[in-house]
Scaffold this active site. Structure first.
Site, short mmCIF file in Angstrom:
data_model
loop_
_atom_site.label_atom_id
_atom_site.label_comp_id
_atom_site.label_asym_id
_atom_site.label_seq_id
_atom_site.Cartn_x
_atom_site.Cartn_y
_atom_site.Cartn_z
N LYS A 53 13.63 2.91 -2.73
CA LYS A 53 12.55 3.35 -3.62
C LYS A 53 11.54 4.04 -2.72
O LYS A 53 10.75 3.39 -2.04
CB LYS A 53 11.92 2.15 -4.33
CG LYS A 53 11.20 2.49 -5.63
CD LYS A 53 10.07 3.50 -5.54
CE LYS A 53 8.76 2.92 -5.04
NZ LYS A 53 7.70 3.99 -4.94
N GLY B 129 10.44 6.42 -8.35
CA GLY B 129 9.61 5.75 -9.35
C GLY B 129 8.32 5.24 -8.75
O GLY B 129 8.04 5.44 -7.56
N GLY C 48 5.51 2.40 -7.57
CA GLY C 48 5.55 1.13 -6.85
C GLY C 48 5.51 -0.10 -7.75
O GLY C 48 6.40 -0.95 -7.69
N PRO C 49 4.50 -0.20 -8.60
CA PRO C 49 4.39 -1.42 -9.41
C PRO C 49 5.49 -1.55 -10.47
O PRO C 49 5.60 -2.61 -11.10
CB PRO C 49 3.01 -1.27 -10.09
CG PRO C 49 2.28 -0.28 -9.25
CD PRO C 49 3.31 0.66 -8.70
N GLY D 203 9.36 -0.21 -7.67
CA GLY D 203 9.27 -0.94 -6.41
C GLY D 203 9.28 -2.44 -6.63
O GLY D 203 10.02 -3.19 -5.97
N GLU E 204 6.40 -3.65 7.50
CA GLU E 204 5.81 -2.73 8.48
C GLU E 204 4.50 -2.27 7.85
O GLU E 204 4.52 -1.46 6.94
CB GLU E 204 6.79 -1.56 8.62
CG GLU E 204 6.71 -0.81 9.89
CD GLU E 204 7.15 -1.66 11.04
OE1 GLU E 204 6.26 -2.00 11.83
OE2 GLU E 204 8.34 -1.98 11.15
N CYS F 242 0.29 4.98 10.83
CA CYS F 242 -0.10 3.57 10.89
C CYS F 242 -0.40 3.13 12.32
O CYS F 242 -1.24 2.27 12.55
CB CYS F 242 0.96 2.69 10.26
SG CYS F 242 2.62 3.08 10.80
N GLU G 105 -8.38 0.00 8.05
CA GLU G 105 -7.53 1.18 8.26
C GLU G 105 -8.03 2.30 7.36
O GLU G 105 -8.04 2.18 6.14
CB GLU G 105 -6.08 0.82 7.91
CG GLU G 105 -5.12 1.93 8.22
CD GLU G 105 -3.67 1.50 8.03
OE1 GLU G 105 -3.37 0.90 7.00
OE2 GLU G 105 -2.85 1.79 8.92
P1 NAP Z 1 1.49 1.39 -0.75
O1 NAP Z 1 1.01 1.36 -2.15
O2 NAP Z 1 1.63 0.12 -0.02
O3 NAP Z 1 2.88 2.19 -0.78
C1 NAP Z 1 4.03 1.91 -0.01
C2 NAP Z 1 5.27 1.86 -0.90
O4 NAP Z 1 5.21 0.68 -1.71
C3 NAP Z 1 5.37 3.02 -1.90
O5 NAP Z 1 6.72 3.33 -2.11
C4 NAP Z 1 4.75 2.40 -3.13
O6 NAP Z 1 5.05 3.08 -4.32
C5 NAP Z 1 5.31 1.00 -3.08
N1 NAP Z 1 4.59 0.04 -3.87
C6 NAP Z 1 3.31 0.07 -4.31
N2 NAP Z 1 3.00 -1.02 -5.03
C7 NAP Z 1 4.13 -1.78 -5.06
C8 NAP Z 1 4.46 -3.04 -5.64
N3 NAP Z 1 3.58 -3.74 -6.35
N4 NAP Z 1 5.71 -3.53 -5.47
C9 NAP Z 1 6.61 -2.85 -4.75
N5 NAP Z 1 6.36 -1.65 -4.18
C10 NAP Z 1 5.14 -1.12 -4.32
O7 NAP Z 1 0.61 2.36 0.09
P2 NAP Z 1 -0.15 3.66 -0.46
O8 NAP Z 1 -0.78 3.38 -1.79
O9 NAP Z 1 0.78 4.77 -0.45
O10 NAP Z 1 -1.28 3.84 0.64
C11 NAP Z 1 -2.41 2.98 0.67
C12 NAP Z 1 -2.76 2.58 2.07
O11 NAP Z 1 -1.64 1.94 2.70
C13 NAP Z 1 -3.07 3.70 3.03
O12 NAP Z 1 -4.37 4.15 2.92
C14 NAP Z 1 -2.78 3.07 4.35
O13 NAP Z 1 -3.85 2.30 4.80
C15 NAP Z 1 -1.62 2.18 4.07
N6 NAP Z 1 -0.35 2.77 4.47
C16 NAP Z 1 0.25 2.33 5.59
C17 NAP Z 1 1.45 2.88 5.98
C18 NAP Z 1 2.16 2.43 7.21
O14 NAP Z 1 3.01 3.16 7.70
N7 NAP Z 1 1.92 1.26 7.73
C19 NAP Z 1 2.04 3.89 5.24
C20 NAP Z 1 1.40 4.31 4.07
C21 NAP Z 1 0.23 3.73 3.70
P3 NAP Z 1 4.05 4.26 -4.77
O15 NAP Z 1 4.33 5.39 -3.89
O16 NAP Z 1 4.40 4.52 -6.18
O17 NAP Z 1 2.65 3.74 -4.61
#
Ligand code: NAP
Ligand code: MG
Length: 462
Positions: free
Chosen positions: A170, A201, A203-204, A207, A245, A279, A369
Site C-alpha cells: 500500500k 488507497g 492510509g486509514p 493501509g 521505520e 527522515c 520533525e
Molecule cells: P503517514 O501518514 O505516516 O504515511 C505513511 C504511510 O502510512 C502512507 O502510505 C499512509 O497512507 C499510511 N497510513 C496513514 N495512516 C494510516 C493508518 N491509520 N493505517 C495504516 N496506514 C496508514 O505520513 P504522512 O502523512 O505522509 O506524513 C506525515 C509526517 O510523517 C511527515 O511530516 C514526516 O514527519 C513523517 N514522515 C516520515 C517518513 C520517514 O521516512 N520516516 C516518511 C514520510 C513521512 P496515506 O499516504 O494515504 O497517508
C-alpha cells in the site's frame, strides 16, 4: 504518462471493488496529473489472498531463482530509469537531476544488492547438533511513504522477495504512479503471479485494512511516528511481526577540530536535498560556541546559494505544516538568517531554504520533525554538552560527526543514541543497516540485516 485504472493483484491489473479515486497532484504547479483507484478492504483482502496462495511455491523456490528474478527486476529499473525519474518528479516535485541520481538511481543499487544477497545468504547453518533454517516469515503487508517513493518500496519488496516472502504493497496516496510503475517492472521481470501485489488507497482505509488483516504475517511500515505507534499496537495485539521505520531529528555534530566550512556546507546540502523531506536529515547542526558565529554565516550563505535548486514540498498540507513550524521558531525566539515562512512563488508548494540561529535544544523546532528545508544551528559548550543535546530528543535515526581525524569522530559517534552516523562526510552504503534507536523505529532495512527482518528461524536437532 501511463495510468492504470486498477490494482495489480495476482499477476494482472484488475478493477478496484469500489469507485473511489485519488487525484494525483504535481506539487510544483498544483495541477492534477492522474487519478488512481482508492482501494478498500475488499481490494486488500483479494491481494492478501493472492499473496497467501502464491506463498508456498515462492518460499520453496530456490534462492538462486529468486535472485534471478530480483536481478531481472533490477534490469527493468535500469531500462526504465528515465520514466521513473520523470514520474517521481511529476508526483513528488523533486528536481529532475535529483530524481535521476537518487530516486531512480538508489533503487537500482538496492535491488542489485538483494539479487546478490538472495544468491549468497546462508539460509541454513549448523549449530552443535542442530541445523537452523532461515525461513520466510510469510505474507508481508508493506506500507510506504511518499518522500523516497521508489526507494522505500524496493527496500521492502526486494528484501522480502529475497527471503521468500510474498507481498501486498500500500504506497502513499501522494505517490501512487511510481508504485504502479514498480508493479509493471515486477511483472516484466517475470516474478510469478501473486508474489507481489499492489493496492493503491488511503492510509486509514486501505493501509489500516492491510495492517489489520489476519492473512498478513508481518507489517513493514515507513512513515510518521504517530501512525507507526498505531500499527505497532495493532500488530502487537495480533502477535504479528512488525518493522517500523519512523521519524528522525538527527544531529550534525561539528567538533572544534573539524573542517568547519566543509561540515557546514555538506550539512546544509544534506537537509535541503529532497526539500528537507528526508527522515534521516541532519536537521540540528551542533557547533562549538567558539565557532558558532562563523558557522551561522557559512550556513546562511550555503542556504542562499541553494536558492532556486530546491523543489516544492509534496502537498498543501506539508506546505502549511512546514511554514507553521518556521513561524513557531520565530515566535519561540530563534533568529532567521536565511529563508522564512513566506512562500517564495505564487504557484507550487515551495519553501525557501531556511536557516535558524540561536536555537536552544528545547525549542519546538529543535525537538519535532519538521520535514522541510529547515536547519537549526545549536550552540554547545563542550563535548558532554554536545552529546546531551544530540541525544536529547525522542528520536534516534541518524546523525553526523565531523572532527580533525576519524578516530575522534568515531569516539563521539559511539556515544550517540542513534542507528547510523556518517563520519566526516561518509558515503551512502546500500548494504549498511538502516533503522532507528528509540522512537525512530523497530528493525532494520537494507543489506543482510534488512533481509533478516523477513526471516524466521527453525531448528532441527539430530
Ligand atoms: P503517514 O501518514 O505516516 O504515511 C505513511 C504511510 O502510512 C502512507 O502510505 C499512509 O497512507 C499510511 N497510513 C496513514 N495512516 C494510516 C493508518 N491509520 N493505517 C495504516 N496506514 C496508514 O505520513 P504522512 O502523512 O505522509 O506524513 C506525515 C509526517 O510523517 C511527515 O511530516 C514526516 O514527519 C513523517 N514522515 C516520515 C517518513 C520517514 O521516512 N520516516 C516518511 C514520510 C513521512 P496515506 O499516504 O494515504 O497517508
Ligand atoms: Mg498521511
Amino acid at each position: 504518462m501511463k495510468a492504470h485504472d486498477g490494482m495489480y493483484i495476482d499477476g494482472a491489473w484488475r478493477p478496484a471493488a469500489g469507485r473511489d479515486t485519488i487525484a494525483v497532484v504535481n506539487p510544483a504547479d498544483e495541477q492534477v496529473i492522474a487519478e488512481v483507484p482508492a482501494g478498500g478492504a475488499e481490494d486488500v483482502d483479494a491481494a492478501v489472498r493472492a499473496a497467501r496462495a502464491a506463498l508456498p511455491a515462492w518460499a520453496a523456490t530456490a534462492p538462486a531463482e529468486r535472485a534471478a528474478r530480483i536481478a531481472a527486476l533490477r534490469d527493468v529499473l535500469v531500462a526504465r530509469k528515465d520514466e521513473i525519474a520523470r514520474t517521481v518528479t511529476a508526483e513528488l516535485g523533486a528536481p529532475l537531476p535529483f530524481s535521476q541520481a537518487v530516486h531512480a538511481g538508489v533503487p537500482v543499487l538496492v535491488a542489485g544488492s538483494y539479487a546478490e544477497l538472495a544468491a549468497s545468504y546462508a539460509f541454513e547453518e549448523k549449530v552443535g547438533n542442530s541445523t537452523v533454517y532461515a525461513e520466510p516469515v510469510g505474507v508481508v503487508g508493506a506500507i510506504t511513504p511518499w518522500n523516497y517513493p521508489l526507494h522505500q518500496i524496493v527496500a521492502k519488496v526486494a528484501a522480502a522477495l529475497a527471503a521468500g516472502c510474498t507481498v501486498v504493497l500500500k504506497p502513499a496516496e501522494d505517490t501512487p504512479l511510481t508504485a504502479q510503475l514498480f508493479a509493471e517492472a515486477v511483472h516484466e521481470a517475470g516474478v510469478p503471479a501473486g508474489v507481489f501485489n499492489l493496492v493503491t488507497g488511503l492510509g486509514p482505509v486501505a493501509g489500516q485494512a492491510l495492517a489489520e488483516h489476519d492473512g498478513v504475517d508481518l507489517v513493514s511500515f515507513t512513515g510518521s511516528t504517530a501512525v507507526g505507534k498505531r500499527i505497532g499496537a495493532t500488530a502487537g495485539a495480533a502477535v504479528k511481526r512488525v518493522a517500523l521505520e519512523l521519524g528522525g531529528k538527527s544531529a550534525n555534530v561539528i567538533l572544534p577540530s573539524a573542517d568547519l566550512a566543509r561540515a557546514v556546507g555538506v550539512g546544509v546540502a544534506n537537509v535541503m536535498g529532497n526539500s528537507g523531506q528526508t527522515c534521516s536529515a541532519w536537521t540540528r547542526m551542533l557547533v562549538h560556541t567558539s565557532q558558532y558565529d562563523e558557522a551561522v554565516a557559512l550556513a546562511a550563505e550555503a542556504a542562499a546559494k541553494y536558492g532556486d535548486r530546491i523543489g516544492p514540498l509534496v502537498n498543501a498540507k506539508q506546505h502549511a505544516r512546514v511554514r507553521g513550524y518556521i513561524e513557531k521558531g520565530v515566535a519561540e525566539g530563534a533568529r532567521l538568517v536565511a529563508g522564512g515562512p513566506e512562500a517564495p512563488r505564487e504557484q507550487g508548494y515551495f519553501v525557501s531554504p531556511t536557516v535558524f540561529a540561536d536555537v536552544t535544544p528545547e525549542m519546538t523546532i529543535a525537538q519535532e520533525e519538521i520535514f522541510g528545508p529547515v536547519v537549526s544551528l545549536i550552540r554547545y559548550e563542550d563535548e558532554d554538552d554536545a552529546l546531551r543535546i544530540a541525544n536529547g530528543t525522542v528520536y534516534g535515526l541518524a546523525g553526523a560527526v565531523w572532527a580533525g581525524d576519524d578516530a575522534e569522530a568515531v569516539a563521539f559517534a559511539r556515544r550517540m543514541d542513534t542507528g547510523q552516523v556518517d563520519i566526516n562526510g561518509g558515503r551512502f552504503n546500500p548494504l549498511a543497516p538502516f533503522g532507528g534507536y528509540k522512537q525512530s523505529g523497530v528493525g532494520r532495512e537494507l543489506g543482510s540485516h534488512g533481509l533478516a527482518e523477513y526471516l524466521q528461524t527453525k531448528s532441527l536437532q539430530f
